[in-house]
Write a protein that holds these residues in place. Structure first.
Motif, PDB file in Angstrom:
ATOM      1  N   LYS A 123      49.111  13.894  45.255  1.00 23.57           N
ATOM      2  CA  LYS A 123      48.543  15.077  45.878  1.00 23.57           C
ATOM      3  C   LYS A 123      49.604  15.813  46.692  1.00 23.57           C
ATOM      4  CE  LYS A 123      43.816  13.362  46.465  1.00 23.57           C
ATOM      5  NZ  LYS A 123      42.715  13.155  47.426  1.00 23.57           N
TER       6      LYS A 123
ATOM      7  N   SER B 193      45.368  20.392  59.038  1.00 23.74           N
ATOM      8  CA  SER B 193      45.762  20.082  57.660  1.00 23.74           C
ATOM      9  C   SER B 193      44.995  18.888  57.116  1.00 23.74           C
ATOM     10  CB  SER B 193      47.279  19.834  57.583  1.00 23.74           C
ATOM     11  OG  SER B 193      47.667  18.718  58.348  1.00 23.74           O
TER      12      SER B 193
ATOM     13  N   GLU C   5      42.767  18.671  53.698  1.00 26.57           N
ATOM     14  CA  GLU C   5      43.057  17.675  52.667  1.00 26.57           C
ATOM     15  C   GLU C   5      43.527  16.391  53.324  1.00 26.57           C
ATOM     16  OE1 GLU C   5      42.707  15.992  49.626  1.00 26.57           O
ATOM     17  OE2 GLU C   5      43.057  17.999  48.834  1.00 26.57           O
ATOM     18  N   ASN C   6      42.713  15.342  53.234  1.00 23.54           N
ATOM     19  CA  ASN C   6      43.086  14.065  53.836  1.00 23.54           C
ATOM     20  C   ASN C   6      43.792  13.184  52.814  1.00 23.54           C
ATOM     21  OD1 ASN C   6      43.314  11.802  55.460  1.00 23.54           O
ATOM     22  ND2 ASN C   6      41.247  11.107  55.012  1.00 23.54           N
ATOM     23  N   ASN C   7      45.087  12.985  52.983  1.00 26.94           N
ATOM     24  CA  ASN C   7      45.882  12.148  52.084  1.00 26.94           C
ATOM     25  C   ASN C   7      46.154  10.754  52.646  1.00 26.94           C
ATOM     26  OD1 ASN C   7      47.232  15.153  52.089  1.00 26.94           O
ATOM     27  ND2 ASN C   7      46.981  14.366  50.015  1.00 26.94           N
TER      28      ASN C   7
ATOM     29  N   LYS D 135      34.080  22.655  55.429  1.00 29.40           N
ATOM     30  CA  LYS D 135      33.779  21.358  54.826  1.00 29.40           C
ATOM     31  C   LYS D 135      32.265  21.186  54.647  1.00 29.40           C
ATOM     32  CE  LYS D 135      36.743  18.408  54.623  1.00 29.40           C
ATOM     33  NZ  LYS D 135      37.755  18.005  53.623  1.00 29.40           N
TER      34      LYS D 135
END
Length: 309
Positions: A139, A149, A153-155, A250
């Motif tokens: 990702k 951030s 998008e939680n990576n 969200k």
């Protein structure tokens, strides 16, 4: 300085030994403890943990709950037991694959007060289909994420985190408790008040995906319900307008997704109204996608419904 490895486990008899060994094998120069929170497993998890606690009494502190506390309760009580200046978390079905993981992350944090935690790539292994992939590596990632951030998008995987032990575990906000998204809650709590994290471009852990995890065993409907409750609570909690706007995004994403699920189940009018009303999660191709939804029927696009993180 002291460092705590925090292992949270329940019914992990097939996996917990790898997790404990990953923590024991760390090459670390600081005072080091391994906290194991065992939540009244119904299998042999406790017996395995006890065996290692007896073998490494100066390093491992084993806590068995008097009653099952559930995911968030066991997390919180385990974190309370950590006396380290820094904490590294690993759930019992995951494990650390690099013996220098903690040393690398700690050195980075100690030498730069700008960051509240560090994280890295993790190999994701699906026990059902035997497929592997990189959670973070596949990702686009913000290498110095902040709360904004991460909301987009939680990576960040739990087993990759090392963070400063600065939170008051006895006075946590209401949205932190009683959620299946407690790992996400921890990240948001650490990053509020302009906190930043730092990404290390290295794979140093393995995460197992299997049907017996508390999250994976739930349906897509439950995932969306949990997400909606979580972000609604967080929207109430935060006072920063920029963050509220992102959280609202969200929430609308989830509601639109739930609309597609209603359409999949044959509730076309109600589902379509949700999709149209909460369409801010669609791109400019919204009209094209909507036509596909209408024409696909139950056998088409409705099957490609996903929950969000």
């Amino acid at each position: 300085m002291k460092v705590s490895a925090c292992i949270i486990t329940y019914n992990h008899e097939l996996f917990i030994e790898d997790c404990i060994k990953g923590a024991i094998n760390q090459n670390i120069d600081y005072d080091y403890e391994i906290i194991i929170g065992e939540d009244c497993s119904t299998d042999n998890t406790f017996a395995i943990c006890e065996q290692y606690a007896l073998e490494y009494p100066d390093k491992i502190k084993l806590f068995r709950r008097e009653k099952n506390l559930g995911l968030s309760g066991n997390w919180i009580e385990s974190l309370k037991a950590c006396s380290g200046d820094y904490i590294a978390i690993c759930e019992g079905d995951d494990y650390w694959t690099d013996p220098n993981k903690l040393k690398l992350q700690l050195n980075l944090l100690i030498n730069n007060n700008k960051y509240v935690f560090s994280f890295h790539d993790s190999l994701i292994y699906n026990l059902t289909n035997k497929l592997q992939n990189l959670r973070v590596g596949t990702k686009k990632i913000d290498k110095e994420p902040n709360i904004a951030s991460v909301l987009l998008e939680n990576n960040i995987r739990t087993e990759t985190m090392v963070f400063k032990n600065t939170l008051d575990w006895n006075n946590l906000p209401f949205w932190f408790k009683n959620t299946l998204k407690i790992d996400y809650a921890l990240i948001l709590l650490l990053l509020e008040n302009d906190g930043r994290a730092i990404y290390i471009d290295k794979t140093m852990s393995l995460c197992r995906v299997h049907k017996n995890t508390l999250w994976s065993s739930k349906s897509a409907t439950v995932h969306n319900q949990e997400g909606l409750a979580f972000f609604t609570n967080f929207y109430t909690y935060t006072s920063e307008m920029k963050i509220k706007k992102l959280v609202k995004y969200k929430i609308n994403f989830i509601k639109a997704n739930m609309g597609i699920m209603l359409m999949r189940d044959g509730k076309i009018i109600k589902g379509l109204s949700n999709v149209v009303f909460y369409n801010n999660w669609f791109s400019k191709s919204f009209t094209i996608k909507l036509k596909k939804i209408v024409s696909a029927g139950k056998s088409g696009i409705f099957k490609r419904v996903h929950s969000i993180e």
